[in-house]
Write a protein that holds these residues in place. Structure first.
Motif, short mmCIF file in Angstrom:
data_model
loop_
_atom_site.label_atom_id
_atom_site.label_comp_id
_atom_site.label_asym_id
_atom_site.label_seq_id
_atom_site.Cartn_x
_atom_site.Cartn_y
_atom_site.Cartn_z
N PHE A 250 -4.63 13.78 -18.38
CA PHE A 250 -4.03 12.52 -18.82
C PHE A 250 -2.75 12.74 -19.63
N ALA A 251 -2.65 13.92 -20.25
CA ALA A 251 -1.45 14.20 -21.07
C ALA A 251 -0.17 13.95 -20.27
N SER A 252 -0.23 14.20 -18.96
CA SER A 252 0.96 14.03 -18.14
C SER A 252 1.27 12.56 -17.83
N LEU A 253 0.34 11.67 -18.19
CA LEU A 253 0.53 10.24 -17.93
C LEU A 253 0.65 9.43 -19.22
N ARG A 254 0.28 10.08 -20.31
CA ARG A 254 0.00 9.34 -21.55
C ARG A 254 1.14 8.41 -21.98
N GLU A 255 2.35 8.96 -21.97
CA GLU A 255 3.47 8.16 -22.44
C GLU A 255 3.68 6.92 -21.56
N GLU A 256 3.69 7.16 -20.24
CA GLU A 256 3.92 6.05 -19.30
C GLU A 256 2.78 5.04 -19.36
N TYR A 257 1.58 5.54 -19.57
CA TYR A 257 0.39 4.67 -19.62
C TYR A 257 0.44 3.80 -20.89
N LYS A 258 0.73 4.45 -22.03
CA LYS A 258 0.72 3.71 -23.30
C LYS A 258 1.81 2.63 -23.35
N LEU B 180 0.81 -1.23 0.00
CA LEU B 180 0.00 0.00 0.00
C LEU B 180 0.84 1.29 0.00
N PRO B 181 1.81 1.46 0.92
CA PRO B 181 2.58 2.72 0.88
C PRO B 181 3.33 2.92 -0.42
N SER B 182 3.76 1.85 -1.04
CA SER B 182 4.48 1.98 -2.30
C SER B 182 3.53 2.50 -3.40
N ILE B 183 2.31 1.97 -3.43
CA ILE B 183 1.31 2.44 -4.41
C ILE B 183 1.01 3.92 -4.15
N LEU B 184 0.82 4.26 -2.89
CA LEU B 184 0.47 5.65 -2.55
C LEU B 184 1.60 6.61 -2.92
N ASN B 185 2.84 6.18 -2.70
CA ASN B 185 3.98 7.04 -3.10
C ASN B 185 3.94 7.36 -4.57
N HIS B 186 3.71 6.34 -5.38
CA HIS B 186 3.65 6.57 -6.83
C HIS B 186 2.47 7.48 -7.18
N PHE B 187 1.36 7.30 -6.48
CA PHE B 187 0.15 8.09 -6.75
C PHE B 187 0.38 9.56 -6.42
N TRP B 188 0.91 9.84 -5.22
CA TRP B 188 1.09 11.24 -4.82
C TRP B 188 2.15 11.94 -5.65
N GLN B 189 3.12 11.17 -6.13
CA GLN B 189 4.17 11.77 -6.97
C GLN B 189 3.60 12.48 -8.19
N LYS B 190 2.51 11.96 -8.73
CA LYS B 190 1.96 12.49 -9.99
C LYS B 190 0.64 13.22 -9.79
N TYR B 191 0.11 13.19 -8.58
CA TYR B 191 -1.26 13.66 -8.33
C TYR B 191 -1.48 15.11 -8.77
N ASP B 192 -0.63 16.02 -8.32
CA ASP B 192 -0.84 17.44 -8.64
C ASP B 192 -0.74 17.68 -10.14
N GLN B 193 0.18 16.98 -10.77
CA GLN B 193 0.37 17.13 -12.21
C GLN B 193 -0.88 16.68 -12.98
N VAL B 194 -1.47 15.58 -12.54
CA VAL B 194 -2.68 15.09 -13.23
C VAL B 194 -3.83 16.08 -13.01
N LEU B 195 -3.94 16.63 -11.81
CA LEU B 195 -5.03 17.60 -11.57
C LEU B 195 -4.87 18.85 -12.45
N SER B 196 -3.64 19.24 -12.70
CA SER B 196 -3.46 20.48 -13.48
C SER B 196 -3.33 20.22 -14.98
N GLN B 197 -2.82 19.05 -15.37
CA GLN B 197 -2.58 18.83 -16.81
C GLN B 197 -3.36 17.66 -17.39
#
Ligand code: BTN
Length: 234
Positions: A176-184, A157-174
């Motif tokens: 899916f574009a900020s995830l697209r490459e990593e997601y694809k 759980l803490p490992s998942i949450l770390n990854h989530f919070w690392q990108k959270y603000d970026q996703v709120l402001s930008q």
């Protein structure tokens, strides 16, 4: 990171947050060893036996344009946490995580709206971690343990949450574009013929892309279709 509330048994971590969101702080995380009324997408049941990881995050963002993409951020975060353990999971759009082509995680996001707009978003995830047998799922599924990875849900759980919070603000402001490459990179269905079921308008075609909005682009019989929601049948 917010407060973590843990229960040995709960009806559903999503339901708990739905019922208590007003009294709880932004970024509160609730987890349970067992859920007695776990819920999946499209009103399905999510059987939640001991050994799995069941948790939900309460989010009260001020920017709400891209909250639909938080589910995809969670899928990516769970992939990364599993990759840290040496495995190679993939994403089945929009937000299932698979290992060896079998479901290892499902995510249910719910939004609560009030008179003055969006009150909160609840992102809940169930990960098959230490169950010895997940054949009860009713579709091809696997746990980390079945894949030879032995880890305690409380450590994952803490490992998942770390990854989530690392990108959270970026996703709120930008978005899916900020995830697209990593997601694809983790989405193995590009160029494949698939069907999408969403109850009303099912579609079949070749996957051409995941758009900058996070939608699925399909080359179907009647031309290019943009799919916003659904279950991918491969
Ligand atoms: C799906 O694939 O249908 C989504 C399943 C989501 C299950 C998780 S377990 C934690 C949280 N609490 C619930 O009742 N559901 C989500």
């Amino acid at each position: 990171m917010g407060k973590l509330i843990h229960f040995t048994e709960l009806n559903s971590t999503n339901t708990y947050l739905k019922e208590n969101f007003a009294a709880l702080a932004d970024k509160t995380v609730v987890s349970a060893d067992i859920q007695t009324a776990g819920r999946g997408r499209f009103n399905r049941q999510w059987i939640s036996q001991k050994g799995g990881l069941y948790f939900s995050i309460l989010l009260k963002p001020t920017q709400t344009d891209y909250i639909v993409n938080l589910t995809q951020l969670m899928a990516l975060s769970i992939c990364k946490a599993i990759e840290d353990l040496g495995a190679k999971p993939t994403i089945k759009w929009p937000n299932d995580v698979q290992l060896n082509g079998k479901k290892i995680c499902g995510i249910l996001s719910e939004t609560i709206t009030q008179q003055n707009g969006i009150a909160c978003v609840i992102v809940g995830a169930g990960v098959n971690v230490a169950q010895r047998d997940v054949s009860y799922v009713g579709q091809p599924a696997i746990s980390l343990r079945e894949a030879g990875i032995f880890i305690d849900p409380d450590i994952l759980l803490p490992s998942i949450l770390n990854h989530f919070w690392q990108k959270y603000d970026q996703v709120l402001s930008q978005g899916f574009a900020s995830l697209r490459e990593e997601y694809k990179k983790r989405f193995p269905y590009l160029g494949k013929v698939i069907s999408v079921k969403n109850g009303t308008a099912d579609a079949t075609g070749t996957v051409t892309d995941i758009s900058a909005k996070g939608t699925l682009l399909l080359n179907a019989d009647n031309g290019l279709e943009e799919i916003l929601i659904g279950d991918l049948i491969v």
